[in-house]
Design an enzyme around this catalytic site. Structure first.
Site, PDB file in Angstrom:
ATOM      1  CG  ASN A  83      11.609   6.678   9.112  1.00  0.00           C
ATOM      2  OD1 ASN A  83      12.254   5.639   9.052  1.00  0.00           O
ATOM      3  ND2 ASN A  83      11.303   7.274  10.250  1.00  0.00           N
TER       4      ASN A  83
ATOM      5  CD  GLN B 255      14.505  -8.255  12.062  1.00  0.00           C
ATOM      6  OE1 GLN B 255      14.974  -7.245  11.537  1.00  0.00           O
ATOM      7  NE2 GLN B 255      13.655  -8.210  13.078  1.00  0.00           N
TER       8      GLN B 255
ATOM      9  NE  ARG C 119       7.324   5.988   6.962  1.00  0.00           N
ATOM     10  CZ  ARG C 119       7.529   6.459   8.188  1.00  0.00           C
ATOM     11  NH1 ARG C 119       7.071   7.662   8.524  1.00  0.00           N
ATOM     12  NH2 ARG C 119       8.189   5.749   9.086  1.00  0.00           N
TER      13      ARG C 119
END
Length: 466
Positions: A227, A72, A15
């Site tokens: 975000n 990750q 975003r």
């Protein structure tokens, strides 16, 4: 009590609509993940593990040896992310801070208060919460009759009653480290998102009879996770206000906080006055009793006490006590002024050192130079430091005088007390105490000015006819 930290920084941040990874976007001059690492360090974290994913190498390159790293490879939720740190710290005794890399407004004082509550209550976890009039989008804190946290419910999984709760989860926690990883082994992905939620650990603790505390911050800015660019701009404004307030409390006068930009690592001494339009960046250190601005931009520089910088740019330079810069001066990297120096209007310095009491008052360029004490450099003087291939050094001794419109062709030395006559071009060393003149002899031609005018007038009339 051993304190550790896990920073979640694996998200790409789609975003943000940017080539830059989310946690590397700047807030008040520093990537947001840098603010987060500063916070956990100030909160006494002895060991910090950063969970990286998208842009892992770029994040690691920025943070360097400040942290340990775990990759990750698949982003399967916050619980899955935290569990990646188990091989590094899962067997440790102590308290673990879990915080997102996109929450730069969480304060060290708040983390310390959470650690204190965790220690005094013996809780398995302490959750940082906040109360919003409109909690849409946030996980809700559900408390029991005793006031302890019973569970955290994500927005998409809320019942209508749970969705009406105003207290929200900020995503920052303190856990008993061993209990955290034991509970994470029981977390499943049975939810609307099909992810492993870290928040499910809270319910697991409660089912096991463990205590979970909630620490509700009064500063709702600490709940902001960035975000998108809208939230980034909001965080920038909130942090600017915090930074300005800190300096005001410490004795700095800021004439107009709305038009003053000070980055997070800048230091300013008491009784310094900051005028509107000023931008202070990087690791700048400003002394006491200074006048900075209006419209001064200073980056990664050290400014002494009693200095004035007005309408000027200073980058990676040093300015000694009681010196004055500006208006409209440009100190480029490597400039170093002694005490009581004067750099006036439209003067540019680059990689130049000036001794105490030296002056370059206007319209001059001094680059790649070492200038002694009490030197006067006149209007329009230039150190000619570049021949198209190499940069060369100009040296000017103590007490020398360099007249207006002088060109010093480097490499060249002007000795102590020497005098360089205005309009000279100097190509060889000037010994101490000597006078140097390097210009053509003047010749006056009687009445010749009128001949030039007549010739020009005739040419102009001929042009009109033709």
């Amino acid at each position: 009590m051993k304190v550790m930290a896990i920073v979640l920084a694996a998200g790409q941040g789609k975003r943000m609509k940017s080539k830059r990874y989310k946690v590397l976007h700047h807030v008040c001059g520093k990537p947001m993940v840098g603010h987060v690492l500063d916070t956990v360090k100030q909160a006494a974290s002895e060991r910090t593990v950063v969970i990286v994913g998208h842009g892992a190498e770029t994040v690691k390159a920025y943070l360097g040896e400040q942290a340990e790293y775990v990759l990750q490879e698949q982003q399967l939720g916050t619980g899955h992310a935290v569990r990646q740190a188990e091989a590094l710290i899962g067997a440790e005794d102590g308290k673990t801070i879990v915080i997102c890399g996109d929450t730069p407004l969480v304060r060290a004082e708040t983390i310390q208060a959470m650690l204190a509550l965790q220690q005094s209550s013996g809780a398995a976890a302490t959750v940082l919460t906040a109360s919003f009039a409109d909690p849409t989008g946030y996980g809700r804190i559900i408390r029991g009759e005793s006031g302890e946290v019973e569970r955290i419910v994500e927005q998409k999984d809320c019942t209508p009653e749970e969705a009406a709760t105003k207290e929200i989860n900020t995503g920052t926690y303190v856990f008993d480290n061993r209990k955290l990883f034991k509970a994470l082994a029981k977390v499943t992905s049975n939810n609307a998102q099909g992810e492993f939620y870290l928040t499910d650990v809270i319910g697991i603790f409660r089912q096991a009879g463990e205590s979970v505390q909630g620490y509700c911050t009064e500063d709702t800015a600490e709940a902001i996770g960035i975000n998108d660019r809208v939230a980034l701009a909001e965080a920038e404004g909130l942090m600017r206000a915090r930074i300005n307030r800190k300096h005001l409390i410490e004795g700095v006068t800021i004439i107009d906080t709305a038009s003053t930009y000070i980055e997070a690592d800048v230091q300013i001494g008491a009784d310094t006055v900051i005028y509107p339009g000023t931008v202070l960046r990087g690791s700048t250190v400003i002394g006491e009793d200074c006048i900075i601005g209006p419209n001064a931009e200073i980056q990664d520089s050290v400014i002494g006490d009693g200095v004035s910088v007005k309408y000027s740019v200073v980058a990676e330079s040093e300015i000694g006590h009681k010196s004055a810069v500006g208006p409209y001066a440009n100190l480029r990297p490597g400039s170093k002024l002694g005490e009581d120096c004067k750099i006036g209007d439209f003067v540019e310095l680059k990689n130049a050192t000036l001794g105490d009491g030296s002056k370059v008052s206007h319209l001059s360029y001094v680059g790649d130079a070492v200038v002694g004490k009490d030197v006067n450099i006149g209007c329009g003087a230039i150190t000619v430091n570049y021949d198209g291939f190499n940069k060369s050094l100009t040296e000017i001794g103590d007490g020398a005088f360099v007249g207006s419109n002088v060109n010093l062709i480097a490499p060249v030395k002007v000795g102590d007390g020497a005098y360089v006559v205005a309009g000279s071009t100097i190509t060889k060393d000037v010994p101490a105490g000597d006078l140097a003149i390097g210009r053509a002899r003047q010749e006056n031609k009687d009445g010749y000015a009128e001949k030039i005018r007549s010739r020009a007038k005739a040419k102009k009339e001929q042009s009109k006819k033709g």
